[in-house]
Design an enzyme around this catalytic site. Structure first.
Site, PDB file in Angstrom:
ATOM      1  N   TYR A  66       0.739  -1.197   0.064  1.00 35.02           N
ATOM      2  CA  TYR A  66      -0.171  -0.020  -0.096  1.00 35.02           C
ATOM      3  C   TYR A  66       0.875   1.342   0.036  1.00 35.02           C
ATOM      4  CZ  TYR A  66      -3.677  -3.375   0.670  1.00 35.02           C
ATOM      5  OH  TYR A  66      -4.413  -4.615   0.627  1.00 35.02           O
TER       6      TYR A  66
ATOM      7  N   GLY B 106      -5.502 -13.169  13.296  1.00 33.58           N
ATOM      8  CA  GLY B 106      -6.349 -12.740  12.372  1.00 33.58           C
ATOM      9  C   GLY B 106      -7.493 -13.827  12.209  1.00 33.58           C
TER      10      GLY B 106
ATOM     11  N   LEU C 119      -0.848 -17.463  11.007  1.00 34.54           N
ATOM     12  CA  LEU C 119      -1.252 -19.071  11.394  1.00 34.54           C
ATOM     13  C   LEU C 119      -0.711 -19.198  13.139  1.00 34.54           C
ATOM     14  CD1 LEU C 119      -2.784 -20.644   9.923  1.00 34.54           C
ATOM     15  CD2 LEU C 119      -0.649 -22.019   9.261  1.00 34.54           C
TER      16      LEU C 119
HETATM   17  C1  FMN Z   1     -10.511 -11.351   5.997  1.00 32.65           C
HETATM   18  C2  FMN Z   1      -9.141 -10.550   6.019  1.00 32.65           C
HETATM   19  C3  FMN Z   1      -8.671  -9.381   5.916  1.00 32.65           C
HETATM   20  C4  FMN Z   1      -7.797  -8.462   6.268  1.00 32.65           C
HETATM   21  N1  FMN Z   1      -7.370  -7.270   6.279  1.00 32.65           N
HETATM   22  C5  FMN Z   1      -6.349  -6.730   6.642  1.00 32.65           C
HETATM   23  C6  FMN Z   1      -6.275  -5.113   6.811  1.00 32.65           C
HETATM   24  O1  FMN Z   1      -7.297  -4.708   6.731  1.00 32.65           O
HETATM   25  N2  FMN Z   1      -5.011  -4.874   7.323  1.00 32.65           N
HETATM   26  C7  FMN Z   1      -3.945  -5.680   7.305  1.00 32.65           C
HETATM   27  O2  FMN Z   1      -2.590  -5.115   7.717  1.00 32.65           O
HETATM   28  N3  FMN Z   1      -3.727  -6.970   7.139  1.00 32.65           N
HETATM   29  C8  FMN Z   1      -5.010  -7.495   6.800  1.00 32.65           C
HETATM   30  N4  FMN Z   1      -5.193  -8.737   6.749  1.00 32.65           N
HETATM   31  C9  FMN Z   1      -4.351  -9.737   7.259  1.00 32.65           C
HETATM   32  C10 FMN Z   1      -4.186 -10.003   8.576  1.00 32.65           C
HETATM   33  O3  FMN Z   1      -4.269  -8.935   9.549  1.00 32.65           O
HETATM   34  C11 FMN Z   1      -3.117 -11.033   9.244  1.00 32.65           C
HETATM   35  O4  FMN Z   1      -1.985 -10.313   9.170  1.00 32.65           O
HETATM   36  C12 FMN Z   1      -3.289 -12.431   8.164  1.00 32.65           C
HETATM   37  O5  FMN Z   1      -4.500 -12.849   7.938  1.00 32.65           O
HETATM   38  C13 FMN Z   1      -2.332 -13.376   8.906  1.00 32.65           C
HETATM   39  O6  FMN Z   1      -2.626 -13.666  10.060  1.00 32.65           O
HETATM   40  P1  FMN Z   1      -3.527 -14.996  10.483  1.00 32.65           P
HETATM   41  O7  FMN Z   1      -2.988 -16.114  10.052  1.00 32.65           O
HETATM   42  O8  FMN Z   1      -3.746 -14.999  11.909  1.00 32.65           O
HETATM   43  O9  FMN Z   1      -4.910 -14.915   9.840  1.00 32.65           O
HETATM   44  C14 FMN Z   1      -6.486  -9.370   6.409  1.00 32.65           C
HETATM   45  C15 FMN Z   1      -6.592 -10.735   6.616  1.00 32.65           C
HETATM   46  C16 FMN Z   1      -7.760 -11.472   6.331  1.00 32.65           C
HETATM   47  C17 FMN Z   1      -8.153 -13.009   6.328  1.00 32.65           C
END
Ligand code: FMN
Length: 389
Positions: free
Chosen positions: A186, A331, A309
């Site tokens: 971004y 997340g 994860l």
């Molecule tokens: C539905 C969704 C929306 C996301 N939106 C953003 C966001 O708005 N800003 C951001 O920095 N990362 C965003 N991410 C990335 C998450 O913040 C996170 O870094 C990523 O999913 C990995 O973590 P996890 O394995 O716990 O899901 C998004 C991820 C998902 C699944």
């Protein structure tokens, strides 16, 4: 006692534990304004026991939204709607945080569940008009992505104010943590990375010049929010691409961010290239950013959050104990189970402390009752194993 359930204090802000709901776009706003969906969706994480609840990427300008349905914070109506979210999160013990963002050359896209691709004339026919994206240079994010309009030097300098204004609105709305989205390709990241920044003015070329815009934004935001509010910065710690940013670059950048007023680095990765023929992604194993967050923590001395994860309480605890991170961001696991922090509390400390009072007492009683049944050898399936059936 568990480290995951030790409070984390940064500036004038104390989180009740070291879990954070990672920012996640829900593509559910209209004109950038939060609604009941956002209140209930985010509110459940406060009831679920999270330390910090980070509101999704929220546009500092209309053209900085990823999609038409992103949240925004460029006017007071948007601030008032988000104030309700912040008040609820605060009332139920979570620190309310908000991620401020400008999607730059990756703006003007469909919602993720519609494919997340750049908007086209087909989308315009259904009311989703594409708009002109902007960036440091006229370099598209990948094949099929729109060519951004290069911002002039004056426009870059002037746009710093929109971040400060949004941050001021966020604090007025009751948010206590501001997270600047400096990753995922971004706008801020696209200035920092040589892959997307090919400028020859004071905002491009040398490392110092490529860091100039992000650091101007950080300093302006810090001045706007005062000394009490915590400032996080989400980095893409590596571009994963030849000639792109490396973790060593990110360590050096983190030191600059600290001087400019950042309190914690929220460590993510990638996003600068949307070219699917190049594999830029960090391998998606468990805790897939832990090596990167550890390197930034050790190299910069700043507290860090790690994300990617993390699904298990013992895994989260070990990441903290081992020094990979100071804060655990979750997340998708929070989408799966918004009460994850409560379940983690039960797994690590064996009690229901922190469950909100409307339900904690009932679960305590039930746990005692079920423990008695277990002592008597009774399980949920005993009834079906009875010979008398
Ligand atoms: C539905 C969704 C929306 C996301 N939106 C953003 C966001 O708005 N800003 C951001 O920095 N990362 C965003 N991410 C990335 C998450 O913040 C996170 O870094 C990523 O999913 C990995 O973590 P996890 O394995 O716990 O899901 C998004 C991820 C998902 C699944």
């Amino acid at each position: 006692m568990s480290l995951l359930f030790e409070p984390l204090a940064l500036r004038g802000v104390t989180a009740r534990n070291r879990t954070m709901v990672s920012p996640m776009c829900m593509y559910s706003a209209q004109d950038g304004v939060a609604n009941d969906y956002h209140l209930v969706h985010l509110g459940r994480f406060a009831l679920g026991g999270a330390g910090v609840v980070m509101v999704e990427a929220t546009g500092v300008a209309p053209e900085g939204r990823i999609s038409h349905a992103d949240l925004g914070l460029w006017n007071d109506e948007q601030g008032a709607a988000l104030a309700q979210v912040a008040a609820f999160l605060t009332a139920y013990g979570a620190v309310p945080g908000i991620q401020l963002a400008h999607a730059g050359r990756k703006a003007s896209c469909q919602a993720a569940w519609q494919g997340g691709s750049p908007l086209t004339a087909d989308d315009a026919a259904t009311g989703e008009e594409p708009w002109q994206v902007v960036g440091p240079s006229a370099v598209a994010a990948g094949p099929g992505w729109p060519e951004p309009r290069e911002l002039s030097t004056d426009e870059v300098a002037a746009s710093v104010q929109s971040w400060a204004d949004a941050a001021r609105r966020a604090v007025q709305a009751g948010f206590r943590v501001i997270d600047l989205h400096g990753g995922h390709g971004y706008l801020l990241h696209s200035f920092q990375s040589p892959i997307s920044n090919q400028r020859t003015d004071r905002y491009g070329g040398s490392v110092e010049n490529r860091q100039r815009y992000p650091l101007e934004v950080v300093r302006a935001v810090r001045a706007a929010i005062g000394d009490d509010v915590a400032l996080f910065y989400r980095v893409s710690a590596t571009d994963g691409i030849e000639g792109g940013l490396t973790v060593e670059d990110s360590v050096a950048f983190a030191k600059e961010l600290a001087v400019a007023g950042v309190d914690l680095i929220d460590v993510s990765s990638g996003g600068v290239s949307q070219d699917r023929s190049i594999d830029t992604r960090v391998r998606r194993g468990f805790a897939f950013h832990a090596d990167l967050s550890r390197a930034i923590r050790d190299g910069s001395g700043l507290p860090v959050a790690t994300v990617g994860l993390i699904v298990d309480p013992h895994q989260a605890e070990a990441l903290l104990v081992d020094g990979d991170a100071d804060l655990i961001a979750l997340g998708r696991e929070m989408l799966e189970n918004s009460q994850w922090p409560h379940h983690a509390r039960r797994a690590l400390a064996g009690d229901h402390e922190g469950w909100h009072q409307q339900v904690g007492w009932a679960l305590d009683l039930r746990a005692k009752g079920m423990a008695r049944l277990a002592e008597q050898g009774e399980t949920p399936m005993s009834r079906f194993a009875s010979p008398s059936r």
